[in-house]
Write a protein that holds these residues in place. Structure first.
Motif, short mmCIF file in Angstrom:
data_model
loop_
_atom_site.label_atom_id
_atom_site.label_comp_id
_atom_site.label_asym_id
_atom_site.label_seq_id
_atom_site.Cartn_x
_atom_site.Cartn_y
_atom_site.Cartn_z
N UNK A 66 0.84 -1.20 0.00
CA UNK A 66 0.00 0.00 0.00
C UNK A 66 0.88 1.26 0.00
N UNK A 67 1.63 1.40 -1.07
CA UNK A 67 2.61 2.49 -1.21
C UNK A 67 1.98 3.64 -1.96
N UNK A 68 1.93 4.80 -1.33
CA UNK A 68 1.31 5.97 -1.95
C UNK A 68 2.24 6.54 -3.02
N UNK A 69 1.71 6.77 -4.22
CA UNK A 69 2.52 7.34 -5.30
C UNK A 69 3.04 8.70 -4.86
N UNK A 83 0.89 11.75 -3.69
CA UNK A 83 -0.23 11.88 -4.61
C UNK A 83 -1.54 11.42 -3.96
N UNK A 84 -2.59 12.15 -4.26
CA UNK A 84 -3.93 11.79 -3.77
C UNK A 84 -4.92 11.76 -4.93
N UNK A 85 -6.04 11.07 -4.70
CA UNK A 85 -7.06 10.98 -5.74
C UNK A 85 -8.34 11.67 -5.28
N UNK A 89 -5.64 8.61 -0.44
CA UNK A 89 -4.32 8.19 -0.89
C UNK A 89 -4.44 7.33 -2.14
N UNK A 90 -3.44 7.39 -2.99
CA UNK A 90 -3.30 6.37 -4.03
C UNK A 90 -2.59 5.17 -3.40
N UNK A 91 -2.58 4.05 -4.08
CA UNK A 91 -1.95 2.84 -3.54
C UNK A 91 -1.15 2.13 -4.62
N UNK A 92 -0.14 1.37 -4.18
CA UNK A 92 0.63 0.56 -5.11
C UNK A 92 0.16 -0.87 -5.18
N UNK A 93 -0.87 -1.21 -4.38
CA UNK A 93 -1.41 -2.57 -4.39
C UNK A 93 -1.92 -2.95 -5.78
N UNK A 133 -2.32 15.84 -12.63
CA UNK A 133 -2.31 16.12 -11.20
C UNK A 133 -2.09 17.60 -10.95
N UNK A 134 -2.64 18.09 -9.85
CA UNK A 134 -2.42 19.47 -9.46
C UNK A 134 -1.01 19.63 -8.89
N UNK A 135 -0.60 20.87 -8.66
CA UNK A 135 0.73 21.11 -8.08
C UNK A 135 0.84 20.55 -6.67
N UNK A 136 -0.31 20.29 -6.03
CA UNK A 136 -0.32 19.69 -4.69
C UNK A 136 -0.39 18.16 -4.74
N UNK A 137 -0.38 17.59 -5.94
CA UNK A 137 -0.42 16.14 -6.08
C UNK A 137 -1.81 15.55 -6.08
N UNK A 138 -2.84 16.37 -6.31
CA UNK A 138 -4.23 15.91 -6.31
C UNK A 138 -4.67 15.58 -7.74
#
Length: 508
Positions: free
Chosen positions: A113-116, A153-155, A160-164, A223-228
């Motif tokens: 569960x690794x957040x991008x 990065x968030x969605x 959170x995003x995930x690497x799963x 993605x936004x500059x804030x990672x959204x």
């Protein structure tokens, strides 16, 4: 991580950097340009392109931790130079900031569960042009790297995003949730419902937003500059992973049609106008021969109009076939990155998987090659976007299609060039062995008035987070080997090339 813990982590990072990179460089180059004997010239489209050789080498240790507390790794999956950051210093050195984007985290024992995320890494480049070999320690002073910070990065709904592994599908989203552009069906991890991202390509926009390409979709995310997450670009159906006609984003197995498992959009680049975004599939789709390395040569390059991306979904305006190189045994050397050079001309990083951290210590192919699509057939909007109509059945290209022209160019494993920096290819397996997985490219102007078409080519390796002293999601791990995050810089002559606006054209 609370504020106090973050401060402690930052202090620790500065300490690591000081230990690794604090020694002065005693072997500066005596030349103002590379030794001409290094030059390798190729012709393409009536122009001469020159590889002037390797000019710098650096690394970030395999056990280095970033501000979240995780081990920094996988950062060669994608790099970009921060716009406006590249500066030539009065002493002939250069400085700037690399934005590095890892993939889905340490996953040797399964996805996590690794957040991008992306990391900012400052550098000082001291190009070395002499023919004498440096020691490995001296070579590390030619590219000094200092970690600065991490953006997560968030969605949707700031989740959170995930690497799963993407074992689930979120249905397409309507505009009812105040989205400017609706979401297509998205890859998710069923265990938490979060957007699954295996980040590969990275492009930075002038307004601070950025594009990310991934392997699960394979999709392209703005993605936004804030990672959204702002919006999602879905490729044609021929590229989507379908099993029995239904979307199935898992990377564990190949689909019936569409991108092969772990063979998504590895390459992502922007043209000089900032209006056309290109994405390159790592190798052929399943229906185009992608189920076997002996038939997966013919991959696809997509072009999107992003001029009004915040208002309307980017439109597919071009699609071309790229003939990837083959090994001596006829196996495809898959593409790991793409970089725009000039109109119709690109650099493509193709490689094997051997080297430090790979199956074999001896690599046979790692190159940044030239691709020309000027005379290639544009297949977008044709029947080839339907998985029922392959471009290369069983790996044999359809007679109606003219692929791009692919020309060998920059050899990453040239023994002479590696030796100048104390690095080698093949045994022994130690810190000076070149990494296996080089997956990124970035260009910066040399600012040399005598050679206005000369550029520095930065590249970095994906070390797969391999460390004996690793930390992932707060837990220690031992991968049984230490593979550092290696970086190399070459000097090239690229007629008509552009590096956008990454450089300040004055001395500091």
């Amino acid at each position: 991580m609370n504020g106090f813990a973050r401060v402690l982590a930052f202090v620790a990072l500065l300490s690591q950097a000081a230990v690794s990179y604090g020694r002065p460089f005693s072997r500066r180059s005596t030349r103002g340009e590379p030794d001409p004997s290094f030059a390798v010239t190729v012709s393409l489209g009536g122009k001469q392109y020159v590889n002037k050789g390797l000019v710098a080498f650096g690394l970030i240790p395999s056990n280095f931790t970033e501000s979240t507390g995780d081990t920094i790794g996988g950062i060669g999956s994608a790099i970009a130079l921060k716009r406006g950051s590249f500066v030539q210093n009065s002493d002939g050195t250069f400085k700037g900031t690399i934005v590095a984007q890892p993939d889905r985290g340490f996953n040797i024992d399964g996805t996590i569960d690794y957040q991008a995320r992306q990391h900012e890494i400052d550098f000082v480049l001291s190009p070395y042009y002499d023919s004498d070999n440096l020691s490995f320690d001296d070579a590390l002073q030619t590219l000094k790297l200092t970690y600065k910070d991490t953006l997560l990065y968030t969605e949707r709904e700031s989740r959170k995003t995930t690497g799963l592994d993407a074992l689930g599908v979120r249905p397409a989203e309507s505009l009812a949730r105040f989205l400017t552009i609706e979401d297509p069906a998205l890859p998710i991890a069923p265990s938490n419902g979060d957007l699954a991202v295996d980040a590969e390509g990275l492009v930075l926009n002038s307004d601070g937003t950025f594009w990310v390409s991934d392997e699960y979709g394979p999709y392209i995310y703005l993605m936004s500059s804030e990672g959204q997450l702002i919006e999602t670009v879905q490729p044609p159906e021929a590229i989507l992973p379908l099993i029995d006609g239904k979307l199935n984003f898992t990377s564990a197995t190949d689909p019936t049609t569409g991108r092969a498992g772990n063979q998504g959009f590895e390459g992502l680049t922007l043209d000089s106008s900032g209006k056309t975004l290109y994405a390159l599939l790592q190798s052929a789709t399943i229906q185009d021969g992608g189920s076997d390395k002996t038939t997966s040569r013919y991959t696809r390059l997509l072009a999107y109009d992003i001029s009004d991306a915040l208002v309307v979904r980017p439109t597919l305006i071009g699609e071309y076939v790229v003939p990837l190189p083959l090994s001596k045994k006829g196996k495809t050397q898959a593409a790991s990155e793409l970089h725009f050079v000039s109109e119709g001309i690109f650099l493509v990083l193709s490689r094997d998987g051997d080297g430090h951290g790979g199956d074999d210590a001896k690599s046979s192919y790692k190159q940044a090659d030239l691709l020309d699509i000027s005379n290639a057939t544009d297949i977008h909007g044709t029947s080839f976007d339907d998985p029922a109509y392959p471009i290369a059945k069983d790996g044999n290209l359809d007679d109606s299609i003219t692929p791009g022209t692919y020309v060998s160019f920059v050899d990453f494993i040239d023994d002479t060039q590696l030796g100048r920096f104390g690095v080698h290819n093949g045994k022994p397996v130690d810190q000076t062995l070149i990494d296996a997985k080089w997956e990124s490219l970035a260009l910066a102007p040399c600012m040399d008035p005598n050679f206005p078409d000369d550029f520095f080519l930065f590249t970095a390796a994906d070390n797969d987070f391999i460390s004996t002293q690793g930390i992932a999601l707060g837990k220690p791990f031992n991968a049984g080997l230490d593979v550092d995050n290696q970086f190399m810089v070459f000097r090239l002559t690229l007629p008509g090339a552009s590096a956008l606006d990454i450089a300040h054209k004055h001395f500091h």
